[in-house]
Design a protein around this motif. Structure first.
Motif, PDB file in Angstrom:
ATOM      1  N   GLY A 175       3.029   5.970  -2.361  1.00  0.00           N
ATOM      2  CA  GLY A 175       4.276   6.681  -3.091  1.00  0.00           C
ATOM      3  C   GLY A 175       4.314   7.015  -4.350  1.00  0.00           C
ATOM      4  O   GLY A 175       4.748   8.272  -4.862  1.00  0.00           O
ATOM      5  N   ALA A 176       3.843   6.001  -5.094  1.00  0.00           N
ATOM      6  CA  ALA A 176       4.186   5.862  -6.632  1.00  0.00           C
ATOM      7  C   ALA A 176       3.203   6.837  -7.166  1.00  0.00           C
ATOM      8  O   ALA A 176       3.094   7.865  -8.021  1.00  0.00           O
ATOM      9  CB  ALA A 176       4.056   4.660  -7.243  1.00  0.00           C
ATOM     10  N   VAL A 177       1.806   6.943  -6.706  1.00  0.00           N
ATOM     11  CA  VAL A 177       0.845   7.699  -7.000  1.00  0.00           C
ATOM     12  C   VAL A 177       1.120   9.323  -6.769  1.00  0.00           C
ATOM     13  O   VAL A 177       1.060  10.298  -7.495  1.00  0.00           O
ATOM     14  CB  VAL A 177      -0.621   7.471  -6.179  1.00  0.00           C
ATOM     15  CG1 VAL A 177      -1.530   8.559  -6.537  1.00  0.00           C
ATOM     16  CG2 VAL A 177      -1.121   6.364  -6.924  1.00  0.00           C
ATOM     17  N   LEU A 178       1.709   9.460  -5.490  1.00  0.00           N
ATOM     18  CA  LEU A 178       2.118  10.946  -5.319  1.00  0.00           C
ATOM     19  C   LEU A 178       3.256  11.557  -6.183  1.00  0.00           C
ATOM     20  O   LEU A 178       3.348  12.364  -6.272  1.00  0.00           O
ATOM     21  CB  LEU A 178       2.623  10.921  -3.667  1.00  0.00           C
ATOM     22  CG  LEU A 178       1.718  10.706  -2.595  1.00  0.00           C
ATOM     23  CD1 LEU A 178       2.382  10.672  -1.159  1.00  0.00           C
ATOM     24  CD2 LEU A 178       0.602  11.737  -2.736  1.00  0.00           C
ATOM     25  N   LEU A 179       4.555  10.705  -6.441  1.00  0.00           N
ATOM     26  CA  LEU A 179       5.412  11.034  -7.400  1.00  0.00           C
ATOM     27  C   LEU A 179       4.933  11.415  -8.520  1.00  0.00           C
ATOM     28  O   LEU A 179       5.241  12.156  -9.251  1.00  0.00           O
ATOM     29  CB  LEU A 179       6.414   9.838  -7.528  1.00  0.00           C
ATOM     30  CG  LEU A 179       7.452   9.490  -6.326  1.00  0.00           C
ATOM     31  CD1 LEU A 179       8.028   8.229  -6.624  1.00  0.00           C
ATOM     32  CD2 LEU A 179       8.161  10.633  -6.154  1.00  0.00           C
ATOM     33  N   ILE A 180       3.956  10.333  -9.353  1.00  0.00           N
ATOM     34  CA  ILE A 180       3.363  10.632 -10.645  1.00  0.00           C
ATOM     35  C   ILE A 180       2.642  12.001 -10.721  1.00  0.00           C
ATOM     36  O   ILE A 180       2.796  12.777 -11.552  1.00  0.00           O
ATOM     37  CB  ILE A 180       2.515   9.446 -10.908  1.00  0.00           C
ATOM     38  CG1 ILE A 180       3.633   8.203 -11.291  1.00  0.00           C
ATOM     39  CG2 ILE A 180       1.927   9.740 -12.164  1.00  0.00           C
ATOM     40  CD1 ILE A 180       2.781   7.079 -11.671  1.00  0.00           C
ATOM     41  N   GLY A 215       8.034   1.489   7.406  1.00  0.00           N
ATOM     42  CA  GLY A 215       9.391   1.786   7.426  1.00  0.00           C
ATOM     43  C   GLY A 215      10.185   1.220   6.499  1.00  0.00           C
ATOM     44  O   GLY A 215      10.962   1.819   5.805  1.00  0.00           O
ATOM     45  N   ALA A 216       9.670  -0.011   5.877  1.00  0.00           N
ATOM     46  CA  ALA A 216      10.517  -0.683   4.757  1.00  0.00           C
ATOM     47  C   ALA A 216      10.196   0.153   3.387  1.00  0.00           C
ATOM     48  O   ALA A 216      11.211   0.385   2.526  1.00  0.00           O
ATOM     49  CB  ALA A 216      10.116  -2.061   4.509  1.00  0.00           C
ATOM     50  N   GLY A 270       4.668  13.598   2.090  1.00  0.00           N
ATOM     51  CA  GLY A 270       4.280  12.168   1.308  1.00  0.00           C
ATOM     52  C   GLY A 270       4.852  11.371   2.454  1.00  0.00           C
ATOM     53  O   GLY A 270       4.079  10.148   2.710  1.00  0.00           O
ATOM     54  N   TYR A 271       5.855  11.513   3.262  1.00  0.00           N
ATOM     55  CA  TYR A 271       6.490  10.552   4.250  1.00  0.00           C
ATOM     56  C   TYR A 271       5.345  10.446   5.252  1.00  0.00           C
ATOM     57  O   TYR A 271       5.179   9.596   6.159  1.00  0.00           O
ATOM     58  CB  TYR A 271       7.786  10.801   4.797  1.00  0.00           C
ATOM     59  CG  TYR A 271       8.806  10.491   3.834  1.00  0.00           C
ATOM     60  CD1 TYR A 271       9.329   9.183   3.701  1.00  0.00           C
ATOM     61  CD2 TYR A 271       9.640  11.431   3.160  1.00  0.00           C
ATOM     62  CE1 TYR A 271      10.197   8.714   2.697  1.00  0.00           C
ATOM     63  CE2 TYR A 271      10.368  11.004   2.111  1.00  0.00           C
ATOM     64  CZ  TYR A 271      10.894   9.857   1.975  1.00  0.00           C
ATOM     65  OH  TYR A 271      11.861   9.478   1.011  1.00  0.00           O
ATOM     66  N   LEU A 272       4.677  11.685   5.691  1.00  0.00           N
ATOM     67  CA  LEU A 272       3.755  11.689   6.631  1.00  0.00           C
ATOM     68  C   LEU A 272       2.488  11.001   6.228  1.00  0.00           C
ATOM     69  O   LEU A 272       1.844  10.500   7.137  1.00  0.00           O
ATOM     70  CB  LEU A 272       3.343  13.289   6.974  1.00  0.00           C
ATOM     71  CG  LEU A 272       4.406  13.921   7.778  1.00  0.00           C
ATOM     72  CD1 LEU A 272       3.935  15.322   7.879  1.00  0.00           C
ATOM     73  CD2 LEU A 272       4.762  13.249   8.995  1.00  0.00           C
ATOM     74  N   ALA A 273       2.226  11.066   5.060  1.00  0.00           N
ATOM     75  CA  ALA A 273       1.067  10.382   4.405  1.00  0.00           C
ATOM     76  C   ALA A 273       1.253   8.739   4.703  1.00  0.00           C
ATOM     77  O   ALA A 273       0.513   8.120   4.779  1.00  0.00           O
ATOM     78  CB  ALA A 273       0.932  10.478   3.042  1.00  0.00           C
ATOM     79  N   LEU A 274       2.566   8.310   4.268  1.00  0.00           N
ATOM     80  CA  LEU A 274       2.892   6.978   4.376  1.00  0.00           C
ATOM     81  C   LEU A 274       2.780   6.526   5.829  1.00  0.00           C
ATOM     82  O   LEU A 274       2.058   5.333   6.264  1.00  0.00           O
ATOM     83  CB  LEU A 274       4.173   6.609   3.910  1.00  0.00           C
ATOM     84  CG  LEU A 274       4.310   6.847   2.366  1.00  0.00           C
ATOM     85  CD1 LEU A 274       5.712   6.438   2.012  1.00  0.00           C
ATOM     86  CD2 LEU A 274       3.405   6.009   1.550  1.00  0.00           C
ATOM     87  N   ALA A 275       3.348   7.374   7.088  1.00  0.00           N
ATOM     88  CA  ALA A 275       3.092   6.971   8.387  1.00  0.00           C
ATOM     89  C   ALA A 275       1.552   6.972   8.600  1.00  0.00           C
ATOM     90  O   ALA A 275       1.334   6.133   9.266  1.00  0.00           O
ATOM     91  CB  ALA A 275       3.807   8.069   9.117  1.00  0.00           C
ATOM     92  N   ALA A 276       0.885   7.891   8.367  1.00  0.00           N
ATOM     93  CA  ALA A 276      -0.657   8.042   8.484  1.00  0.00           C
ATOM     94  C   ALA A 276      -1.327   6.630   7.977  1.00  0.00           C
ATOM     95  O   ALA A 276      -2.172   6.153   8.636  1.00  0.00           O
ATOM     96  CB  ALA A 276      -1.506   9.223   8.175  1.00  0.00           C
ATOM     97  N   GLN A 277      -0.872   6.196   6.612  1.00  0.00           N
ATOM     98  CA  GLN A 277      -1.565   5.069   6.162  1.00  0.00           C
ATOM     99  C   GLN A 277      -1.049   3.929   6.937  1.00  0.00           C
ATOM    100  O   GLN A 277      -1.947   2.995   7.156  1.00  0.00           O
ATOM    101  CB  GLN A 277      -1.132   5.019   4.779  1.00  0.00           C
ATOM    102  CG  GLN A 277      -1.562   3.669   4.032  1.00  0.00           C
ATOM    103  CD  GLN A 277      -1.159   3.778   2.435  1.00  0.00           C
ATOM    104  OE1 GLN A 277      -1.798   4.328   1.710  1.00  0.00           O
ATOM    105  NE2 GLN A 277       0.093   3.446   2.136  1.00  0.00           N
ATOM    106  N   ALA A 278       0.050   3.634   7.322  1.00  0.00           N
ATOM    107  CA  ALA A 278       0.425   2.488   8.312  1.00  0.00           C
ATOM    108  C   ALA A 278      -0.609   2.442   9.437  1.00  0.00           C
ATOM    109  O   ALA A 278      -0.879   1.408  10.053  1.00  0.00           O
ATOM    110  CB  ALA A 278       1.879   2.808   8.656  1.00  0.00           C
ATOM    111  N   ALA A 305       0.780  -1.377  -0.056  1.00  0.00           N
ATOM    112  CA  ALA A 305      -0.171  -0.025  -0.049  1.00  0.00           C
ATOM    113  C   ALA A 305       0.662   1.221  -0.118  1.00  0.00           C
ATOM    114  O   ALA A 305       0.379   2.162  -0.653  1.00  0.00           O
ATOM    115  CB  ALA A 305      -0.905   0.180   1.209  1.00  0.00           C
ATOM    116  N   SER A 306       2.079   1.217   0.690  1.00  0.00           N
ATOM    117  CA  SER A 306       2.791   2.528   0.711  1.00  0.00           C
ATOM    118  C   SER A 306       3.509   2.466  -0.650  1.00  0.00           C
ATOM    119  O   SER A 306       3.639   3.738  -1.040  1.00  0.00           O
ATOM    120  CB  SER A 306       4.001   2.551   1.921  1.00  0.00           C
ATOM    121  OG  SER A 306       3.246   2.202   3.150  1.00  0.00           O
TER     122      SER A 306
END
Length: 323
Positions: free
Chosen positions: A58-63, A254-255, A292-300, A53-54
Protein backbone atom coordinates in the motif's frame (compact mmCIF):
# COMPACT_ATOMS: atom_id res chain seq x y z
CA UNK A 1 -25.44 -77.40 20.87
CA UNK A 2 -28.40 -76.54 18.81
CA UNK A 3 -28.89 -73.39 20.74
CA UNK A 4 -25.30 -72.48 20.35
CA UNK A 5 -25.45 -73.37 16.70
CA UNK A 6 -28.54 -71.24 16.25
CA UNK A 7 -26.78 -68.35 17.84
CA UNK A 8 -23.75 -68.75 15.61
CA UNK A 9 -26.01 -69.21 12.66
CA UNK A 10 -27.83 -66.04 13.46
CA UNK A 11 -24.54 -64.23 13.78
CA UNK A 12 -23.21 -65.53 10.50
CA UNK A 13 -26.38 -65.38 8.45
CA UNK A 14 -26.31 -61.68 7.61
CA UNK A 15 -27.28 -62.11 4.02
CA UNK A 16 -26.73 -58.97 2.03
CA UNK A 17 -27.05 -56.77 5.08
CA UNK A 18 -23.81 -55.12 6.21
CA UNK A 19 -23.21 -53.14 9.36
CA UNK A 20 -23.98 -49.49 8.74
CA UNK A 21 -21.41 -47.17 10.35
CA UNK A 22 -22.30 -43.50 10.43
CA UNK A 23 -20.11 -41.29 8.24
CA UNK A 24 -19.27 -39.13 11.24
CA UNK A 25 -17.96 -42.18 13.11
CA UNK A 26 -15.79 -43.17 10.15
CA UNK A 27 -14.10 -39.75 10.01
CA UNK A 28 -13.92 -38.50 13.58
CA UNK A 29 -10.17 -37.91 13.58
CA UNK A 30 -8.64 -36.05 10.61
CA UNK A 31 -5.05 -36.69 9.66
CA UNK A 32 -4.03 -33.16 10.58
CA UNK A 33 -5.65 -31.71 13.74
CA UNK A 34 -7.54 -28.55 12.82
CA UNK A 35 -7.41 -26.73 16.14
CA UNK A 36 -3.88 -27.51 17.25
CA UNK A 37 -1.66 -24.95 18.94
CA UNK A 38 0.76 -25.10 15.99
CA UNK A 39 -2.10 -24.33 13.61
CA UNK A 40 -3.17 -21.27 15.58
CA UNK A 41 0.44 -20.09 15.78
CA UNK A 42 0.80 -20.46 12.02
CA UNK A 43 -2.38 -18.45 11.45
CA UNK A 44 -0.89 -15.69 13.61
CA UNK A 45 2.42 -15.79 11.69
CA UNK A 46 0.69 -15.68 8.30
CA UNK A 47 -1.58 -12.85 9.50
CA UNK A 48 1.42 -10.79 10.66
CA UNK A 49 3.35 -11.46 7.45
CA UNK A 50 0.33 -10.57 5.33
CA UNK A 51 -0.24 -7.38 7.32
CA UNK A 52 3.38 -6.26 6.87
CA UNK A 53 3.35 -7.16 3.19
CA UNK A 54 0.07 -5.28 2.66
CA UNK A 55 1.40 -2.19 4.43
CA UNK A 56 4.49 -2.28 2.22
CA UNK A 57 2.47 -2.73 -0.95
CA UNK A 58 0.00 0.00 0.00
CA UNK A 59 2.81 2.45 0.83
CA UNK A 60 4.52 1.72 -2.50
CA UNK A 61 1.23 2.26 -4.36
CA UNK A 62 0.63 5.57 -2.54
CA UNK A 63 4.14 6.86 -3.23
CA UNK A 64 4.00 5.75 -6.87
CA UNK A 65 0.63 7.45 -7.41
CA UNK A 66 1.81 10.67 -5.74
CA UNK A 67 5.05 10.65 -7.72
CA UNK A 68 3.12 10.17 -10.97
CA UNK A 69 0.91 13.13 -10.12
CA UNK A 70 3.95 15.28 -9.28
CA UNK A 71 5.68 14.34 -12.52
CA UNK A 72 2.54 15.01 -14.53
CA UNK A 73 2.06 18.42 -12.93
CA UNK A 74 5.69 19.45 -13.25
CA UNK A 75 6.00 18.17 -16.82
CA UNK A 76 2.94 20.21 -17.82
CA UNK A 77 4.70 23.50 -16.98
CA UNK A 78 7.83 25.30 -18.11
CA UNK A 79 9.44 28.06 -16.09
CA UNK A 80 11.21 30.97 -17.75
CA UNK A 81 13.40 33.24 -15.64
CA UNK A 82 14.21 36.77 -16.80
CA UNK A 83 17.15 38.17 -14.85
CA UNK A 84 17.80 41.89 -14.38
CA UNK A 85 20.61 43.12 -16.63
CA UNK A 86 22.27 46.52 -16.63
CA UNK A 87 21.11 48.61 -19.54
CA UNK A 88 17.97 46.59 -20.22
CA UNK A 89 14.38 47.18 -19.19
CA UNK A 90 13.22 44.18 -17.13
CA UNK A 91 9.51 44.85 -17.76
CA UNK A 92 10.01 45.09 -21.50
CA UNK A 93 12.11 41.94 -21.60
CA UNK A 94 9.45 40.06 -19.59
CA UNK A 95 6.70 41.05 -22.02
CA UNK A 96 8.88 40.18 -25.03
CA UNK A 97 9.69 36.75 -23.66
CA UNK A 98 6.01 36.11 -22.84
CA UNK A 99 5.03 36.99 -26.43
CA UNK A 100 7.76 34.71 -27.81
CA UNK A 101 6.61 31.79 -25.68
CA UNK A 102 2.96 32.30 -26.69
CA UNK A 103 3.94 31.75 -30.31
CA UNK A 104 5.46 28.34 -29.56
CA UNK A 105 3.25 25.38 -30.69
CA UNK A 106 1.91 23.37 -27.76
CA UNK A 107 1.80 26.26 -25.28
CA UNK A 108 -1.76 26.84 -24.09
CA UNK A 109 -1.21 29.44 -21.35
CA UNK A 110 1.52 31.93 -20.44
CA UNK A 111 1.43 33.77 -17.13
CA UNK A 112 4.12 36.35 -16.31
CA UNK A 113 4.49 36.94 -12.57
CA UNK A 114 4.36 40.51 -11.39
CA UNK A 115 7.18 42.06 -9.38
CA UNK A 116 5.27 41.53 -6.13
CA UNK A 117 4.48 37.89 -6.99
CA UNK A 118 8.10 37.21 -7.89
CA UNK A 119 9.24 38.74 -4.59
CA UNK A 120 6.65 36.66 -2.71
CA UNK A 121 8.35 33.49 -3.97
CA UNK A 122 11.40 34.44 -1.86
CA UNK A 123 9.50 34.89 1.40
CA UNK A 124 9.96 31.28 2.60
CA UNK A 125 13.75 31.87 2.55
CA UNK A 126 14.11 35.60 3.27
CA UNK A 127 11.01 36.19 5.40
CA UNK A 128 8.23 38.71 4.94
CA UNK A 129 8.30 42.46 5.35
CA UNK A 130 11.63 42.95 3.55
CA UNK A 131 12.16 45.53 0.84
CA UNK A 132 13.53 43.83 -2.26
CA UNK A 133 13.72 46.93 -4.44
CA UNK A 134 17.52 47.04 -4.28
CA UNK A 135 17.96 43.32 -4.92
CA UNK A 136 18.23 41.84 -8.43
CA UNK A 137 15.06 39.77 -8.18
CA UNK A 138 14.37 37.99 -11.47
CA UNK A 139 10.95 37.84 -13.03
CA UNK A 140 9.26 34.48 -13.48
CA UNK A 141 7.07 33.37 -16.38
CA UNK A 142 5.12 30.10 -16.16
CA UNK A 143 3.98 28.47 -19.41
CA UNK A 144 1.52 25.58 -19.38
CA UNK A 145 1.98 22.84 -21.96
CA UNK A 146 -0.91 21.03 -23.64
CA UNK A 147 -1.26 17.41 -22.42
CA UNK A 148 0.56 14.93 -24.62
CA UNK A 149 2.61 17.61 -26.38
CA UNK A 150 6.35 17.16 -26.86
CA UNK A 151 7.95 20.58 -27.05
CA UNK A 152 11.03 21.47 -29.02
CA UNK A 153 12.98 22.84 -26.06
CA UNK A 154 16.00 23.83 -28.17
CA UNK A 155 13.81 25.90 -30.46
CA UNK A 156 12.01 27.46 -27.51
CA UNK A 157 15.30 28.39 -25.84
CA UNK A 158 16.46 29.98 -29.09
CA UNK A 159 13.34 32.13 -29.38
CA UNK A 160 13.50 33.15 -25.72
CA UNK A 161 17.20 34.07 -25.95
CA UNK A 162 16.53 36.06 -29.09
CA UNK A 163 13.81 38.03 -27.29
CA UNK A 164 15.91 38.57 -24.17
CA UNK A 165 19.50 37.32 -23.75
CA UNK A 166 19.10 37.53 -19.98
CA UNK A 167 16.31 34.87 -19.94
CA UNK A 168 16.66 31.14 -19.24
CA UNK A 169 14.27 28.23 -19.74
CA UNK A 170 13.81 25.41 -17.23
CA UNK A 171 11.73 22.41 -18.34
CA UNK A 172 12.27 20.66 -14.94
CA UNK A 173 13.72 17.64 -16.69
CA UNK A 174 16.45 17.15 -14.09
CA UNK A 175 13.91 17.28 -11.25
CA UNK A 176 11.66 14.76 -13.02
CA UNK A 177 14.58 12.37 -13.53
CA UNK A 178 15.45 12.56 -9.84
CA UNK A 179 11.81 11.93 -8.96
CA UNK A 180 11.72 8.89 -11.25
CA UNK A 181 14.92 7.57 -9.69
CA UNK A 182 13.49 8.01 -6.18
CA UNK A 183 10.23 6.30 -7.17
CA UNK A 184 12.12 3.41 -8.74
CA UNK A 185 14.24 3.00 -5.62
CA UNK A 186 11.09 2.99 -3.47
CA UNK A 187 9.47 0.32 -5.64
CA UNK A 188 12.61 -1.83 -5.55
CA UNK A 189 12.75 -1.47 -1.76
CA UNK A 190 9.12 -2.55 -1.49
CA UNK A 191 9.77 -5.56 -3.73
CA UNK A 192 12.75 -6.49 -1.54
CA UNK A 193 10.65 -6.30 1.63
CA UNK A 194 7.93 -8.41 0.01
CA UNK A 195 10.53 -11.00 -0.98
CA UNK A 196 11.80 -11.15 2.62
CA UNK A 197 8.24 -11.54 3.91
CA UNK A 198 7.56 -14.39 1.47
CA UNK A 199 10.83 -16.13 2.40
CA UNK A 200 10.00 -15.79 6.12
CA UNK A 201 6.52 -17.20 5.44
CA UNK A 202 7.94 -20.20 3.58
CA UNK A 203 10.38 -20.92 6.40
CA UNK A 204 7.63 -20.63 9.04
CA UNK A 205 5.31 -22.91 7.08
CA UNK A 206 8.09 -25.45 6.54
CA UNK A 207 8.75 -25.68 10.27
CA UNK A 208 5.01 -25.89 10.99
CA UNK A 209 4.62 -28.68 8.44
CA UNK A 210 7.50 -30.63 9.90
CA UNK A 211 5.97 -30.20 13.35
CA UNK A 212 2.61 -31.46 12.12
CA UNK A 213 4.31 -34.38 10.42
CA UNK A 214 6.23 -35.25 13.60
CA UNK A 215 3.02 -35.19 15.64
CA UNK A 216 1.15 -37.32 13.10
CA UNK A 217 4.03 -39.42 11.84
CA UNK A 218 2.61 -42.78 13.11
CA UNK A 219 -0.69 -42.12 11.33
CA UNK A 220 1.05 -41.02 8.15
CA UNK A 221 3.33 -44.08 8.24
CA UNK A 222 0.35 -46.42 8.67
CA UNK A 223 -1.49 -44.75 5.80
CA UNK A 224 1.64 -44.88 3.71
CA UNK A 225 2.37 -48.55 4.34
CA UNK A 226 -1.24 -49.74 3.83
CA UNK A 227 -1.20 -48.31 0.34
CA UNK A 228 -2.25 -44.65 0.65
CA UNK A 229 -0.44 -42.69 -2.02
CA UNK A 230 1.75 -39.71 -1.33
CA UNK A 231 -0.64 -37.50 -3.28
CA UNK A 232 -3.58 -38.56 -1.10
CA UNK A 233 -1.71 -37.72 2.11
CA UNK A 234 -0.27 -34.52 0.62
CA UNK A 235 -3.72 -33.30 -0.40
CA UNK A 236 -4.90 -33.56 3.22
CA UNK A 237 -2.02 -31.42 4.41
CA UNK A 238 -2.44 -29.07 1.44
CA UNK A 239 -6.08 -28.38 2.30
CA UNK A 240 -5.24 -27.96 5.97
CA UNK A 241 -2.48 -25.41 5.40
CA UNK A 242 -4.40 -23.66 2.63
CA UNK A 243 -7.24 -23.12 5.10
CA UNK A 244 -4.78 -21.81 7.69
CA UNK A 245 -3.18 -19.56 5.09
CA UNK A 246 -6.53 -18.17 3.99
CA UNK A 247 -7.48 -17.46 7.60
CA UNK A 248 -4.19 -15.67 8.26
CA UNK A 249 -4.36 -13.80 4.94
CA UNK A 250 -7.91 -12.68 5.62
CA UNK A 251 -6.98 -11.40 9.07
CA UNK A 252 -3.76 -9.67 8.00
CA UNK A 253 -5.09 -8.28 4.72
CA UNK A 254 -8.32 -7.09 6.35
CA UNK A 255 -6.38 -5.35 9.12
CA UNK A 256 -4.19 -3.59 6.54
CA UNK A 257 -7.22 -2.43 4.54
CA UNK A 258 -8.80 -1.08 7.72
CA UNK A 259 -5.53 0.69 8.56
CA UNK A 260 -5.46 2.43 5.16
CA UNK A 261 -9.13 3.36 5.43
CA UNK A 262 -8.57 4.73 8.94
CA UNK A 263 -5.51 6.70 7.83
CA UNK A 264 -7.59 8.26 5.06
CA UNK A 265 -10.13 9.40 7.68
CA UNK A 266 -7.33 10.81 9.85
CA UNK A 267 -5.95 12.69 6.83
CA UNK A 268 -9.36 14.29 6.33
CA UNK A 269 -9.48 15.31 10.00
CA UNK A 270 -6.07 17.02 9.75
CA UNK A 271 -6.84 18.57 6.38
CA UNK A 272 -6.05 22.28 6.39
CA UNK A 273 -3.47 22.06 9.18
CA UNK A 274 0.28 22.48 8.51
CA UNK A 275 0.98 18.84 9.36
CA UNK A 276 -1.88 17.59 7.22
CA UNK A 277 -0.83 19.76 4.29
CA UNK A 278 2.75 18.47 4.46
CA UNK A 279 1.63 14.85 4.48
CA UNK A 280 -0.87 15.54 1.70
CA UNK A 281 1.90 17.11 -0.39
CA UNK A 282 4.09 14.06 0.20
CA UNK A 283 1.63 11.13 -0.05
CA UNK A 284 -1.56 12.69 -1.35
CA UNK A 285 -4.77 11.93 0.50
CA UNK A 286 -3.64 8.52 1.83
CA UNK A 287 -6.47 7.00 -0.19
CA UNK A 288 -5.89 3.81 -2.12
CA UNK A 289 -7.71 3.35 -5.38
CA UNK A 290 -10.07 0.38 -5.74
CA UNK A 291 -7.36 -1.34 -7.75
CA UNK A 292 -5.06 -0.95 -4.73
CA UNK A 293 -7.49 -2.76 -2.44
CA UNK A 294 -7.86 -5.49 -5.07
CA UNK A 295 -4.08 -5.80 -5.14
CA UNK A 296 -4.00 -6.24 -1.36
CA UNK A 297 -6.70 -8.93 -1.54
CA UNK A 298 -4.84 -10.73 -4.34
CA UNK A 299 -1.65 -10.54 -2.30
CA UNK A 300 -3.36 -12.13 0.71
CA UNK A 301 -4.57 -15.00 -1.50
CA UNK A 302 -1.06 -15.31 -2.94
CA UNK A 303 0.47 -15.66 0.53
CA UNK A 304 -2.16 -18.30 1.38
CA UNK A 305 -1.23 -20.19 -1.77
CA UNK A 306 2.47 -19.93 -0.92
CA UNK A 307 1.66 -21.30 2.54
CA UNK A 308 -0.07 -24.36 1.07
CA UNK A 309 2.65 -24.85 -1.57
CA UNK A 310 5.43 -24.74 1.03
CA UNK A 311 3.55 -27.26 3.20
CA UNK A 312 3.06 -29.61 0.26
CA UNK A 313 6.70 -29.38 -0.79
CA UNK A 314 7.91 -30.05 2.77
CA UNK A 315 5.51 -32.97 3.10
CA UNK A 316 6.78 -34.72 -0.04
CA UNK A 317 10.37 -34.42 1.19
CA UNK A 318 9.28 -35.98 4.52
CA UNK A 319 7.44 -38.82 2.75
CA UNK A 320 10.56 -39.53 0.74
CA UNK A 321 12.43 -39.95 4.01
CA UNK A 322 9.79 -42.47 5.18
CA UNK A 323 10.34 -44.44 2.01
Amino acid sequence: MSKSGDEHGALMDLGHDTPQVPAKARNTSPIVPRGSIAGRALVAVVAIMTFLASLTTGAVLLISASASEWQSEVASEITIQVKPLTGRDLERDTLAVADAVRGQPGIVEVRPYTKAESAALLEPWLGSGLSLDDLPVPRVIVARVAPGTVLDIARLRGRVTQAAPNASVDDHRAWIERMRAMTGATVLTGIGILALVIVATIISVSFATRGAMAANRPIVEVLHFVGAGDRFIANRFFRHFLRLGLQGGLIGGGAAMLAFGFSESIARWFSGTPVGDQFAALLGTFSLRPSGYLALAAQACLIAGITAWAARRTLFSTLNDID
